[in-house]
Design a protein around this motif. Sequence first.
Motif, short mmCIF file in Angstrom:
data_model
loop_
_atom_site.label_atom_id
_atom_site.label_comp_id
_atom_site.label_asym_id
_atom_site.label_seq_id
_atom_site.Cartn_x
_atom_site.Cartn_y
_atom_site.Cartn_z
N ALA A 127 0.83 -1.22 0.00
CA ALA A 127 0.00 0.00 0.00
C ALA A 127 0.86 1.26 0.00
CB ALA A 127 -0.93 -0.01 1.21
N VAL A 128 2.04 1.20 0.65
CA VAL A 128 2.94 2.35 0.68
C VAL A 128 3.76 2.44 -0.60
CG1 VAL A 128 4.85 3.45 1.92
CG2 VAL A 128 3.08 2.21 3.19
N SER A 158 -5.73 -0.64 0.12
CA SER A 158 -6.41 -0.04 1.26
C SER A 158 -5.83 -0.53 2.58
CB SER A 158 -7.91 -0.36 1.21
OG SER A 158 -8.13 -1.72 1.48
N SER A 159 -6.37 -0.01 3.67
CA SER A 159 -5.90 -0.39 5.00
C SER A 159 -6.56 -1.68 5.49
CB SER A 159 -6.19 0.73 6.01
OG SER A 159 -7.58 1.00 6.06
N ASN A 201 -4.92 3.46 1.85
CA ASN A 201 -3.55 3.68 2.30
C ASN A 201 -2.63 4.15 1.19
OD1 ASN A 201 -4.18 3.00 4.89
ND2 ASN A 201 -2.75 1.29 5.05
N ALA A 202 -2.82 3.62 -0.02
CA ALA A 202 -1.96 4.04 -1.13
C ALA A 202 -2.11 5.54 -1.39
CB ALA A 202 -2.31 3.24 -2.38
N LEU A 203 -3.34 6.06 -1.28
CA LEU A 203 -3.54 7.49 -1.53
C LEU A 203 -3.17 8.34 -0.33
CD1 LEU A 203 -6.81 7.45 -3.64
CD2 LEU A 203 -4.47 7.82 -4.40
N LEU A 204 -3.32 7.80 0.88
CA LEU A 204 -2.82 8.52 2.05
C LEU A 204 -1.30 8.64 1.97
CD1 LEU A 204 -3.24 9.92 4.75
CD2 LEU A 204 -3.29 7.68 5.85
N ALA A 205 -0.64 7.57 1.53
CA ALA A 205 0.81 7.64 1.32
C ALA A 205 1.14 8.70 0.26
CB ALA A 205 1.34 6.27 0.89
N LEU A 206 0.37 8.71 -0.82
CA LEU A 206 0.60 9.71 -1.87
C LEU A 206 0.39 11.12 -1.31
CD1 LEU A 206 1.20 10.22 -4.85
CD2 LEU A 206 -1.24 9.94 -5.32
N TRP A 207 -0.63 11.29 -0.46
CA TRP A 207 -0.88 12.60 0.15
C TRP A 207 0.31 13.03 1.00
CZ3 TRP A 207 -1.72 14.22 5.34
CH2 TRP A 207 -2.22 15.52 5.49
N LEU A 208 0.86 12.11 1.77
CA LEU A 208 2.03 12.44 2.59
C LEU A 208 3.25 12.73 1.73
CD1 LEU A 208 1.53 9.77 5.40
CD2 LEU A 208 1.32 12.25 5.65
N PHE A 209 3.40 12.03 0.62
CA PHE A 209 4.50 12.33 -0.30
C PHE A 209 4.37 13.76 -0.83
CE2 PHE A 209 4.55 7.59 -1.71
CZ PHE A 209 5.31 7.25 -0.60
N PRO A 241 9.41 7.18 1.16
CA PRO A 241 8.66 5.94 1.41
C PRO A 241 9.00 5.30 2.75
CG PRO A 241 9.41 6.00 -0.86
CD PRO A 241 10.04 7.18 -0.16
N GLY A 242 10.27 5.38 3.16
CA GLY A 242 10.65 4.82 4.45
C GLY A 242 9.97 5.52 5.61
N ALA A 243 9.90 6.86 5.56
CA ALA A 243 9.25 7.62 6.63
C ALA A 243 7.75 7.34 6.65
CB ALA A 243 9.51 9.11 6.43
N VAL A 244 7.14 7.26 5.48
CA VAL A 244 5.71 6.95 5.41
C VAL A 244 5.46 5.54 5.92
CG1 VAL A 244 3.74 6.67 3.87
CG2 VAL A 244 5.30 8.59 3.55
N GLY A 245 6.35 4.61 5.58
CA GLY A 245 6.22 3.25 6.08
C GLY A 245 6.30 3.19 7.59
N LEU A 246 7.19 3.99 8.18
CA LEU A 246 7.30 4.04 9.64
C LEU A 246 6.01 4.57 10.26
CD1 LEU A 246 8.94 3.75 12.23
CD2 LEU A 246 9.87 6.06 11.82
N PHE A 247 5.44 5.60 9.64
CA PHE A 247 4.16 6.13 10.13
C PHE A 247 3.08 5.06 10.10
CE2 PHE A 247 0.04 7.48 8.38
CZ PHE A 247 -0.50 8.05 9.53
#
Length: 401
Positions: free
Chosen positions: A30-31, A113-114, A238-246, A253-259
């Motif tokens: 997802a990330v 998704s989550s 989750n894929a789009l929340l990751a995109l939003w954080l990017f 990606p590592g920081a988003v994965g940690l989150f």
Amino acid sequence: MRLLPDGTAPQARLLLFGRALRALVDGYVAVLLPAYLLALGLPTWQVGLLSTAALLGSALATLAVGAWGHRVDSRRLLLAAALLMTATGLAFAGLSAFWPLLLVAFVGTLNPSSGDVSVFLPLEHARLAHAAQGEARTALFARYSVAGALAAAIGALAAGVPDWLAAHAGIDMLLALRGMFVLYAVAGFGVWLLDLRLPHAHQTAQPPPAPLGPSRRQVVKLAALFSIDAFAGGLLVNALLALWLFQRFDLSPGAVGLFFSVAGLLAAASLLAAPHVARRIGLLNTMVFTHIPSSIFLMLAALAPSVSVALGLLLARAALSQMDVPTRSAYVMALVTPPERTAAASFTAVPRSLAAALGPTLAGAMLGAGWLALPLLACGALKIGYDLALLATFRRVRLPQ
């Protein structure tokens, strides 16, 4: 805490292990999915469209299981789904063009998704429902959800592996990303090995499954309400929340994965608490009164002035947003008669998947247009509306069990 509640059939252990293994790879996929697609040169809106295809394909497969699955041994269907998971990972690792990837996303088991939106869901839920009764069933569904949440949290940490390989081992980033999808395929084969040990349906004590009958009206109401919640959730898979954080905070990606890993641990803790809360205030109240605050946190995160505030609010949301998952599953299984459970699991899941499939394309277009806060605000507002409608519709309905 024991892995299985007292009085639970041993086959449930295999289902929990399979759920954990699938969630482990879903956690990083997802990330990494948006990062992988962007690395292939695809635009933001195509990331959303591909997520829509994955959810839509899962919905249609789940519908087929609900309509005809009661005629086939669920063990055979689970084995076929596991092989499809393996093929999905290998195809994503080897393809680069958008249209072939879109086709694989539609027919495969990819989960952006989550939660669990795959064809595995109704098949495993029906077996779990027959493996325990009463409060033990709620506890079993909670353990099933916890297994998924914990494994997804661990898997999300693996989203930093391609970054590490590129920085320290000199491996091309795109090649490292492809390797993660090969691992996804390996996990699918592991799930196949687990499902191979499941007993055939005629070897269990469960009654033969059947389509919906006396509970049809209640299931239709639930399906309609669940679709509102799912459409809202589709705006922020989750894929789009990751995109939003990017895009919003330029995180790696590592920081988003940690989150996502920390968020998953908080979700797991809340899932453990869900049966205890449900025992005190009821399944329906647990679903509603934990969900509304989580949606408020999400809307506040959309307007947060800094990354630390946004992540804090999103973590607060994660600590509450999943408590309705095991209670919702237990509520549906308790509301219908035992022979209807496979059909009820499918027909409440299908509208969710169909509705959720609309969200990623819309959210991807919003993010591509620069409306970064809109998907989060719309998601939170719709979920609050769903919670209030669910409470108003079912607060006077008495469960048979």
